[in-house]
Design a protein around this motif. Structure first.
Motif, PDB file in Angstrom:
ATOM      1  N   LYS A 172       1.355   0.209 -10.979  1.00 36.34           N
ATOM      2  CA  LYS A 172       2.204  -0.860 -10.458  1.00 36.34           C
ATOM      3  C   LYS A 172       3.557  -0.759 -11.155  1.00 36.34           C
ATOM      4  O   LYS A 172       3.620  -0.701 -12.384  1.00 36.34           O
ATOM      5  CB  LYS A 172       1.571  -2.221 -10.714  1.00 36.34           C
ATOM      6  N   GLN A 229       8.082  -1.681 -10.897  1.00 37.74           N
ATOM      7  CA  GLN A 229       9.116  -2.570 -10.365  1.00 37.74           C
ATOM      8  C   GLN A 229       9.608  -2.008  -9.028  1.00 37.74           C
ATOM      9  O   GLN A 229       9.914  -0.830  -8.921  1.00 37.74           O
ATOM     10  CB  GLN A 229      10.282  -2.668 -11.358  1.00 37.74           C
ATOM     11  N   HIS A 230       9.682  -2.851  -8.026  1.00 41.52           N
ATOM     12  CA  HIS A 230      10.138  -2.412  -6.711  1.00 41.52           C
ATOM     13  C   HIS A 230      11.635  -2.106  -6.742  1.00 41.52           C
ATOM     14  O   HIS A 230      12.412  -2.788  -7.404  1.00 41.52           O
ATOM     15  CB  HIS A 230       9.864  -3.484  -5.664  1.00 41.52           C
ATOM     16  N   ASP A 259       3.195  -4.956  -3.567  1.00 39.59           N
ATOM     17  CA  ASP A 259       2.088  -5.752  -4.095  1.00 39.59           C
ATOM     18  C   ASP A 259       2.023  -7.048  -3.294  1.00 39.59           C
ATOM     19  O   ASP A 259       3.036  -7.740  -3.136  1.00 39.59           O
ATOM     20  CB  ASP A 259       2.331  -6.040  -5.579  1.00 39.59           C
ATOM     21  N   GLN A 260       0.850  -7.367  -2.785  1.00 38.83           N
ATOM     22  CA  GLN A 260       0.675  -8.577  -1.968  1.00 38.83           C
ATOM     23  C   GLN A 260       0.925  -9.858  -2.761  1.00 38.83           C
ATOM     24  O   GLN A 260       1.405 -10.839  -2.211  1.00 38.83           O
ATOM     25  CB  GLN A 260      -0.742  -8.618  -1.381  1.00 38.83           C
ATOM     26  N   LYS A 261       0.634  -9.828  -4.058  1.00 37.64           N
ATOM     27  CA  LYS A 261       0.768 -11.027  -4.891  1.00 37.64           C
ATOM     28  C   LYS A 261       2.151 -11.176  -5.500  1.00 37.64           C
ATOM     29  O   LYS A 261       2.556 -12.269  -5.852  1.00 37.64           O
ATOM     30  CB  LYS A 261      -0.277 -11.010  -5.999  1.00 37.64           C
ATOM     31  N   ASP A 262       2.882 -10.074  -5.658  1.00 36.93           N
ATOM     32  CA  ASP A 262       4.199 -10.097  -6.295  1.00 36.93           C
ATOM     33  C   ASP A 262       5.120  -9.118  -5.564  1.00 36.93           C
ATOM     34  O   ASP A 262       5.045  -7.914  -5.780  1.00 36.93           O
ATOM     35  CB  ASP A 262       4.072  -9.713  -7.773  1.00 36.93           C
ATOM     36  N   GLN A 263       5.967  -9.639  -4.707  1.00 41.49           N
ATOM     37  CA  GLN A 263       6.832  -8.804  -3.874  1.00 41.49           C
ATOM     38  C   GLN A 263       7.898  -8.051  -4.665  1.00 41.49           C
ATOM     39  O   GLN A 263       8.584  -7.205  -4.123  1.00 41.49           O
ATOM     40  CB  GLN A 263       7.493  -9.663  -2.788  1.00 41.49           C
ATOM     41  N   ASP A 264       8.032  -8.346  -5.961  1.00 42.48           N
ATOM     42  CA  ASP A 264       8.964  -7.607  -6.815  1.00 42.48           C
ATOM     43  C   ASP A 264       8.319  -6.352  -7.402  1.00 42.48           C
ATOM     44  O   ASP A 264       8.990  -5.583  -8.093  1.00 42.48           O
ATOM     45  CB  ASP A 264       9.464  -8.496  -7.959  1.00 42.48           C
ATOM     46  N   LYS A 265       7.039  -6.159  -7.140  1.00 42.00           N
ATOM     47  CA  LYS A 265       6.301  -5.001  -7.650  1.00 42.00           C
ATOM     48  C   LYS A 265       5.865  -4.113  -6.490  1.00 42.00           C
ATOM     49  O   LYS A 265       5.622  -4.581  -5.388  1.00 42.00           O
ATOM     50  CB  LYS A 265       5.054  -5.439  -8.435  1.00 42.00           C
TER      51      LYS A 265
END
Length: 56
Positions: A12, A14-15, A42-48
């Motif tokens: 995982k 950083q996007h 990442d479904q839970k954290d759109q920044d990842k």
């Protein structure tokens, strides 16, 4: 003929807007070595983003 895809590694990170370019060049360059790369938000954290390496 059955093809099996094996997940080798996932991480995982950083996007970044340009991450897809890295995945694209890896897929184009290393497909002859039976490697495939994936990228998903990442479904839970759109920044990842989740970067995955597969063997085909």
């Amino acid at each position: 003929m059955e093809s099996k895809i094996e997940m080798i590694s996932t991480v995982k990170i950083q996007h970044s807007p340009d991450l897809y370019k890295v995945v694209d060049v890896l897929n184009r360059t290393l497909k002859e070595r039976d490697l495939m790369f994936g990228l998903a938000l990442d479904q839970k954290d759109q920044d990842k983003a989740i970067f995955t390496i597969y063997r085909t």
